[in-house]
Design a protein around this motif. Structure first.
Motif, PDB file in Angstrom:
ATOM      1  N   ARG A 151       2.446  10.586  -7.224  1.00 28.55           N
ATOM      2  CA  ARG A 151       3.263  11.025  -8.363  1.00 28.55           C
ATOM      3  C   ARG A 151       2.437  11.122  -9.647  1.00 28.55           C
ATOM      4  NH1 ARG A 151       8.532   7.199  -7.065  1.00 28.55           N
ATOM      5  NH2 ARG A 151       9.514   8.596  -5.530  1.00 28.55           N
ATOM      6  N   GLU A 152       1.454  10.228  -9.767  1.00 28.28           N
ATOM      7  CA  GLU A 152       0.640  10.192 -10.987  1.00 28.28           C
ATOM      8  C   GLU A 152      -0.624  11.030 -10.880  1.00 28.28           C
ATOM      9  OE1 GLU A 152       0.001   6.004 -11.562  1.00 28.28           O
ATOM     10  OE2 GLU A 152       2.168   5.579 -11.475  1.00 28.28           O
ATOM     11  N   ASN A 153      -0.758  11.725  -9.747  1.00 26.08           N
ATOM     12  CA  ASN A 153      -1.907  12.611  -9.524  1.00 26.08           C
ATOM     13  C   ASN A 153      -3.241  11.883  -9.706  1.00 26.08           C
ATOM     14  OD1 ASN A 153      -3.059  15.096  -8.833  1.00 26.08           O
ATOM     15  ND2 ASN A 153      -3.257  15.717 -10.975  1.00 26.08           N
ATOM     16  N   ARG A 154      -3.364  10.734  -9.045  1.00 31.82           N
ATOM     17  CA  ARG A 154      -4.596   9.955  -9.098  1.00 31.82           C
ATOM     18  C   ARG A 154      -4.942   9.457  -7.705  1.00 31.82           C
ATOM     19  NH1 ARG A 154      -3.195   4.687  -8.288  1.00 31.82           N
ATOM     20  NH2 ARG A 154      -1.069   4.060  -8.894  1.00 31.82           N
ATOM     21  N   HIS A 164       3.747   1.768  -1.419  1.00 28.91           N
ATOM     22  CA  HIS A 164       4.233   2.003  -2.775  1.00 28.91           C
ATOM     23  C   HIS A 164       3.102   2.479  -3.681  1.00 28.91           C
ATOM     24  CE1 HIS A 164       8.166   0.427  -1.773  1.00 28.91           C
ATOM     25  NE2 HIS A 164       7.568  -0.612  -1.191  1.00 28.91           N
ATOM     26  N   GLU A 165       1.894   1.946  -3.459  1.00 32.69           N
ATOM     27  CA  GLU A 165       0.734   2.410  -4.216  1.00 32.69           C
ATOM     28  C   GLU A 165       0.432   3.868  -3.898  1.00 32.69           C
ATOM     29  OE1 GLU A 165      -2.948   2.984  -6.226  1.00 32.69           O
ATOM     30  OE2 GLU A 165      -1.142   1.790  -6.595  1.00 32.69           O
ATOM     31  N   ILE A 223       2.543   6.207  -2.891  1.00 32.50           N
ATOM     32  CA  ILE A 223       3.572   7.055  -3.494  1.00 32.50           C
ATOM     33  C   ILE A 223       3.343   7.179  -5.001  1.00 32.50           C
ATOM     34  CG2 ILE A 223       6.044   7.215  -4.017  1.00 32.50           C
ATOM     35  CD1 ILE A 223       6.538   5.876  -1.274  1.00 32.50           C
ATOM     36  N   ALA A 224       3.011   6.045  -5.642  1.00 37.49           N
ATOM     37  CA  ALA A 224       2.774   6.065  -7.085  1.00 37.49           C
ATOM     38  C   ALA A 224       1.557   6.921  -7.427  1.00 37.49           C
ATOM     39  CB  ALA A 224       2.567   4.634  -7.592  1.00 37.49           C
ATOM     40  N   ALA A 225       0.492   6.785  -6.626  1.00 34.49           N
ATOM     41  CA  ALA A 225      -0.716   7.573  -6.878  1.00 34.49           C
ATOM     42  C   ALA A 225      -0.446   9.058  -6.725  1.00 34.49           C
ATOM     43  CB  ALA A 225      -1.828   7.135  -5.928  1.00 34.49           C
ATOM     44  N   PRO A 260      -5.371   6.766  -4.849  1.00 32.45           N
ATOM     45  CA  PRO A 260      -4.751   5.460  -4.599  1.00 32.45           C
ATOM     46  C   PRO A 260      -5.789   4.361  -4.482  1.00 32.45           C
ATOM     47  CG  PRO A 260      -4.814   6.740  -2.580  1.00 32.45           C
ATOM     48  CD  PRO A 260      -5.301   7.657  -3.673  1.00 32.45           C
ATOM     49  N   ASP A 283       0.822  -1.216   0.000  1.00 36.08           N
ATOM     50  CA  ASP A 283       0.000   0.000   0.000  1.00 36.08           C
ATOM     51  C   ASP A 283       0.854   1.264   0.000  1.00 36.08           C
ATOM     52  OD1 ASP A 283      -2.425  -1.258  -0.116  1.00 36.08           O
ATOM     53  OD2 ASP A 283      -2.896  -1.067   2.014  1.00 36.08           O
TER      54      ASP A 283
END
Length: 265
Positions: free
Chosen positions: A255-258, A248-249, A251-253, A260, A246
Motif C-alpha cells: 500500500r505504501e509502495n515500498r 501485515h508488513e 500488505i502495508a509495504a 517490505p 510478516d
C-alpha cells in the motif's frame, strides 16, 4: 565454520539472508572425498542452525563444480571391507549427506561453474534451482565405470528431464553442454558467470517472506502426491502465513509502495 576439515568446504555470507558453500578441493576437481563429506556436513549443520539463512548457494572452487564420488578407497580396502552389506552401510549415509539440500527448509541454488560428473550431477539436481556457466558440463558415466548409478540418479534425473532423456544420459554417459541442459530442463538458465547470477537470484529470494518461503518448499516437495494432497497442504499452510506479522508488513509495504521488511514472525 566449525569442523576439522573446514578448508575443504568454505562457508561465507555474501549478503543478507544468503549463505554460500564452496567445495574447495580443486586439485581433485572437488571430488566428494571423506574429508570433503565431513566438511560438507559441518557446513550444512551450521547453515541449518542459522535462523537468518533464507537461501543457500552451492558452487565449486576454480574450474570444476564437482567430479562426483571419490572411489579411490576401493583400491585401498581389504576384501573384508568390500562386501555388499558393508558397502551398502557406507553408501546410504554418503547419499543422504550430499542430498541434504533436498531436505533443508529453505531454497538451495546450484551455481554450476564447471563440469558436474556422476554424483556431482546428483548434487546439482538435489538443489532447488540450477544455473550453469559456459564451462558447465553434465555427465553421468556410471555404467562406463561398470557401476550402477547412485545418490538418487535414477530418480533425480527423470524428475528433472524426463525418463527418455534420463535414459540417454545414463545409458550413453555422454556429455551435456549448457545450452542443451537448458533445453532439457536440467538447468534453469545459463549465465556468463553462474555464481554471480546465482547470488543475484538468491538475493531476490531472500527478500521473500521467510515463513511462506519455507512452507512453499515443503509444499513443492510433496506435490508429487497429487492435487488433492497439495490443496490439503495449502489449506493448512496458507492460513499459517495469514496469522503472521510478516503478512501485515507485506500488505502495508504494498500500500505504501515500498520494499517490505520481513522478520520471519
Amino acid at each position: 565454520m566449525a569442523g576439522d576439515s573446514s578448508d575443504a568446504v568454505v562457508l561465507t555470507r555474501p549478503g543478507p539472508g544468503v549463505r554460500l558453500v564452496t567445495l574447495n578441493r580443486p586439485g581433485v576437481r572437488n571430488a566428494m572425498t571423506e574429508e570433503m563429506t565431513r566438511a560438507w556436513d559441518d557446513a550444512l549443520d551450521e547453515v541449518a542452525a542459522d535462523r537468518e539463512t533464507r537461501v543457500l548457494v552451492v558452487t565449486g572452487e576454480a574450474s570444476s563444480f564437482c567430479s562426483g564420488a571419490d572411489l579411490s578407497w576401493l583400491d585401498q580396502g581389504t576384501g573384508e571391507d568390500i562386501t555388499i552389506d558393508r558397502l551398502r552401510d557406507r553408501m546410504l549415509p554418503f547419499y543422504r549427506s550430499w542430498l541434504r539440500p533436498r531436505t533443508l527448509p529453505f531454497p538451495v541454488i546450484a551455481a554450476v561453474n564447471g563440469p558436474a560428473v556422476g554424483a556431482g550431477v546428483c548434487l546439482a539436481l538435489a538443489c532447488d534451482l540450477r544455473f550453469a556457466g559456459p564451462g558447465a558440463r553434465f555427465r553421468t558415466p556410471f555404467l562406463y565405470l561398470a557401476t550402477h548409478g547412485g545418490m538418487g540418479a535414477t530418480w533425480l534425473l527423470p524428475e528433472a528431464i524426463g525418463v527418455t532423456r534420463a535414459r540417454d544420459m545414463l545409458y550413453t554417459g555422454r556429455e551435456v553442454a549448457p545450452e542443451q541442459a537448458l533445453e532439457w530442463g536440467l538447468v534453469n538458465d545459463v549465465a556468463e558467470d553462474a555464481l554471480a547470477h546465482s547470488l543475484t537470484v538468491a538475493a531476490r529470494i531472500a527478500e521473500a517472506g521467510p515463513i511462506a518461503l519455507r512452507l512453499t518448499k515443503t509444499g513443492l516437495e510433496q506435490s508429487a502426491a497429487g492435487l488433492e494432497a497439495s490443496i490439503q497442504w495449502e489449506a493448512l499452510a496458507q492460513p499459517v502465513t495469514m496469522t503472521t506479522a510478516d503478512l501485515h508488513e507485506g500488505i502495508a509495504a504494498f500500500r505504501e509502495n515500498r520494499d517490505p521488511r520481513f522478520r520471519g514472525h
